[in-house]
Design an enzyme around this catalytic site. Structure first.
Site, PDB file in Angstrom:
ATOM      1  CE  LYS A 211      -4.242  -1.805   0.721  1.00  0.00           C
ATOM      2  NZ  LYS A 211      -5.396  -1.561  -0.133  1.00  0.00           N
TER       3      LYS A 211
ATOM      4  CG  ASP B 194      -4.049  -0.546  -3.857  1.00  0.00           C
ATOM      5  OD1 ASP B 194      -4.371   0.436  -4.562  1.00  0.00           O
ATOM      6  OD2 ASP B 194      -4.884  -1.204  -3.201  1.00  0.00           O
TER       7      ASP B 194
ATOM      8  CG  ASP C  32      -9.689  -2.320  -5.743  1.00  0.00           C
ATOM      9  OD1 ASP C  32     -10.801  -2.845  -5.825  1.00  0.00           O
ATOM     10  OD2 ASP C  32      -9.064  -2.248  -4.653  1.00  0.00           O
TER      11      ASP C  32
ATOM     12  CE  LYS D 270     -10.819  -4.068  -1.980  1.00  0.00           C
ATOM     13  NZ  LYS D 270     -10.792  -2.787  -2.715  1.00  0.00           N
TER      14      LYS D 270
HETATM   15 MG    MG Z   1      -7.018  -1.613  -4.114  1.00  0.00          MG
END
Ligand code: MG
Length: 331
Positions: free
Chosen positions: A130, A156, A207, A230
């Site tokens: 991240k 990400d 995403d 997700k």
């Molecule tokens: Mg993501």
């Protein structure tokens, strides 16, 4: 009428610094959904503030008055899958296809070389970082790690950068270093031309920004190669249809939620793996260690980058769900 029962919980983040006295707390609720024919299924309802979700009390109040947020709708869809399996006394994980996971690093700055060595010997091939908090420092660390360790990275940014910052970030890495970045997820807010312009550095993955795409008008080919799915937040059938339509690869990740949410993500991932073995890349379902473990987390067996199944019917946890104190969701 479908009946809903809830159980509110808190997840406590494992602080990067063990002496941190104020770790972040995240609230969500387990849902028990009972259909008129008696079928019962379970799911997680885990709002994420940074994605603009209403908090858990607001979500539950809306559910009580029959107004479903997209998040609650997805939870009920997952609970239904669980209910069908439970009715048939089947486990979601019987004979499952093995799905490898990446290792998630949420705090780059405290991630040590010894931790990296540990992860490599545990069999992980990919690390997901991240990033976007301190790009200048991050880029230095990334170069160093790539020099020292034979791993692939996924980055990400959660759309934290601007177009120019992203270019600077990428140009600070050597070409050989960029080649070891499998993909970059949501570098900056979605716009077709901007993403297209930077798509030559490293393959892009979409995403949360996928919500902003006007699929009916999008030009082909799309400027990204991977779609992150997700199960807690995404309509899976629609997403998989887009993956096939645009010849993309996909990654299933948890919503960094309760182990019940993780179990659902794993179940979706194993099903997709069975039918799309080459389209599904390493996934991101192994997010248990982000929080202080609870009883649910302790009953999931982890072997290196793999989540072994969870005992019980449906998505598992039968005993724990049985003894959970449920509160009827009503006005
Ligand atoms: Mg993501």
């Amino acid at each position: 009428m479908i009946q809903f029962w809830s159980h509110k919980y808190q997840l406590q983040e494992m602080p990067a610094d063990p002496s941190d006295k104020n770790p972040s707390i995240h609230e969500g609720a387990l849902l028990k959904v009972v259909w008129p024919d008696g079928r019962t299924g379970y799911a997680d309802l885990f709002p994420v503030k940074k994605f603009g979700d209403a908090d858990i009390d607001t979500q539950l109040a809306a559910l009580a008055s029959g107004k479903l947020s997209p998040l609650a709708e997805q939870s009920i869809w997952l609970a239904k899958r669980d209910a069908i399996l439970r009715k048939n006394k089947q486990s979601a994980f019987a004979g499952m296809a093995k799905v490898k996971n990446h290792f998630l690093v949420t705090d780059l700055m405290t991630f040590s070389d010894s931790k990296m060595a540990e992860i490599r010997s545990a069999g992980y091939s990919t690390l997901k970082l991240k990033v976007g908090y301190d790009p200048e420092e991050e880029v230095k660390l990334i170069s160093r790690w790539l020099k020292q360790h034979p791993i692939m990275l996924r980055l990400d940014f959660n759309s934290k950068l601007k177009f120019d910052d992203y270019q600077v970030f990428m140009l600070s890495l050597k070409q050989g270093e960029r080649a070891r970045i499998e993909f970059v997820e949501d570098p900056f807010p979605w716009n077709f031309d901007g993403w297209k312009e930077v798509s030559g550095f490293v393959p892009l993955a979409i995403d949360n920004e996928a919500e902003k795409i006007d699929w009916a008008r999008i030009k082909s080919p799309v400027p990204f190669k991977v779609m992150v799915i997700k199960p807690a937040r995404t309509d899976i059938e629609k997403a998989v249809a887009k993956v096939h339509q645009h010849a993309l690869k996909m990654v299933v990740t948890s919503s960094i939620d309760h182990p019940v949410g993780i179990a659902h993500a794993l179940h979706v991932a194993t099903e997709l793996k069975k039918f799309n073995p080459y389209t599904l890349l390493d996934c991101g379902c192994l997010t248990l260690r982000v929080y202080k473990p609870n009883e649910f987390a302790n009953s999931i067996q982890v072997t290196g980058p793999y989540l072994a199944g969870i005992k019980g019917t449906g998505i598992g946890f039968d005993d724990l769900l049985e003894k959970t104190p449920w509160v009827k969701v009503q006005k």
